[in-house]
Design a protein around this motif. Structure first.
Motif, PDB file in Angstrom:
ATOM      1  N   PRO A   9       0.840  -1.208   0.000  1.00  0.00           N
ATOM      2  CA  PRO A   9       0.000   0.000   0.000  1.00  0.00           C
ATOM      3  C   PRO A   9       0.872   1.255   0.000  1.00  0.00           C
ATOM      4  O   PRO A   9       1.939   1.284   0.592  1.00  0.00           O
ATOM      5  N   ARG A  10       0.401   2.290  -0.677  1.00  0.00           N
ATOM      6  CA  ARG A  10       1.115   3.565  -0.711  1.00  0.00           C
ATOM      7  C   ARG A  10       0.456   4.534   0.259  1.00  0.00           C
ATOM      8  O   ARG A  10      -0.746   4.483   0.478  1.00  0.00           O
ATOM      9  N   SER A  59      -4.994   1.360  -1.335  1.00  0.00           N
ATOM     10  CA  SER A  59      -5.004  -0.097  -1.472  1.00  0.00           C
ATOM     11  C   SER A  59      -4.450  -0.501  -2.831  1.00  0.00           C
ATOM     12  O   SER A  59      -4.232   0.335  -3.705  1.00  0.00           O
ATOM     13  N   ARG A  60      -4.278  -1.775  -3.011  1.00  0.00           N
ATOM     14  CA  ARG A  60      -3.834  -2.305  -4.314  1.00  0.00           C
ATOM     15  C   ARG A  60      -4.802  -1.956  -5.429  1.00  0.00           C
ATOM     16  O   ARG A  60      -4.449  -1.948  -6.588  1.00  0.00           O
ATOM     17  N   PHE A  61      -6.039  -1.661  -5.049  1.00  0.00           N
ATOM     18  CA  PHE A  61      -7.073  -1.392  -6.040  1.00  0.00           C
ATOM     19  C   PHE A  61      -7.272   0.105  -6.284  1.00  0.00           C
ATOM     20  O   PHE A  61      -8.166   0.510  -7.007  1.00  0.00           O
ATOM     21  N   ARG A  65      -7.964   5.347   1.908  1.00  0.00           N
ATOM     22  CA  ARG A  65      -8.657   5.375   3.195  1.00  0.00           C
ATOM     23  C   ARG A  65      -7.875   6.286   4.141  1.00  0.00           C
ATOM     24  O   ARG A  65      -6.653   6.169   4.264  1.00  0.00           O
ATOM     25  N   ILE A  66      -8.594   7.176   4.813  1.00  0.00           N
ATOM     26  CA  ILE A  66      -7.964   8.066   5.774  1.00  0.00           C
ATOM     27  C   ILE A  66      -7.629   7.285   7.039  1.00  0.00           C
ATOM     28  O   ILE A  66      -8.499   6.643   7.627  1.00  0.00           O
TER      29      ILE A  66
END
Length: 163
Positions: A9-10, A59-61, A65-66
């Motif tokens: 995740p970034r 996410s990978r997708f 998300r905070i």
């Protein structure tokens, strides 16, 4: 493996928007005995002297998300960090330092002279973080923080010379 880089995740730091207020209030409630409401947070974000930053994990997708946020008031060359908080699962991962460093970069570019904050004397992790980036204790407010299951604790007033 080379694919691990693409699967990890970034992390991003973006401006928080009024539309984020519900999520920010949810996170804030996990960190304080008296969390701020969605309306209170939305009003702060709308205040022209306040800036809000959110740390987000992608996410990978590609969905973001905070995980945490900070609200900072800047006026007359001085800044006050109003709150900085992360959801419980994101604490202790170095995200607070990332977010705080971004705040300080922004304050420097805005020509702020000093930054202030208050922290519960019992919050050792936060106190350590603030000291590591250069904040020093300049005062105490006895009995400032109320706890449901413990005696009140002092707020440490801390200051950092930005310029």
């Amino acid at each position: 493996m080379i694919f691990d880089h693409f699967l990890r995740p970034r992390i991003f730091i973006d401006a928080a928007e009024p539309a984020d207020a519900a999520r920010l209030a949810e996170i804030h409630a996990t960190g304080f005995a008296r969390g701020w409401s969605e309306d209170e947070i939305e009003a702060l974000i709308a205040d022209r002297t306040v800036f809000a930053l959110a740390l987000k994990r992608e996410s990978r997708f590609g969905t973001r998300r905070i995980l945490g946020f900070v609200l900072v008031r800047l006026a007359a060359g001085e800044a006050e960090i109003l709150t900085i908080v992360f959801e419980p699962a994101a604490r202790g991962r170095g995200y607070g330092r990332l977010l705080l460093e971004e705040v300080l970069r922004r304050l420097y570019s805005e020509r702020a002279e000093a930054a202030f904050l208050e922290v519960d004397e019992g919050n050792a992790a936060a106190g350590t973080l603030y000291r590591r980036v250069g904040f020093v204790e300049v005062g105490r407010r006895k009995g400032y923080y109320r706890h449901a299951d413990a005696a009140p604790s002092a707020a440490l007033v801390m200051r950092l010379q930005v310029r």
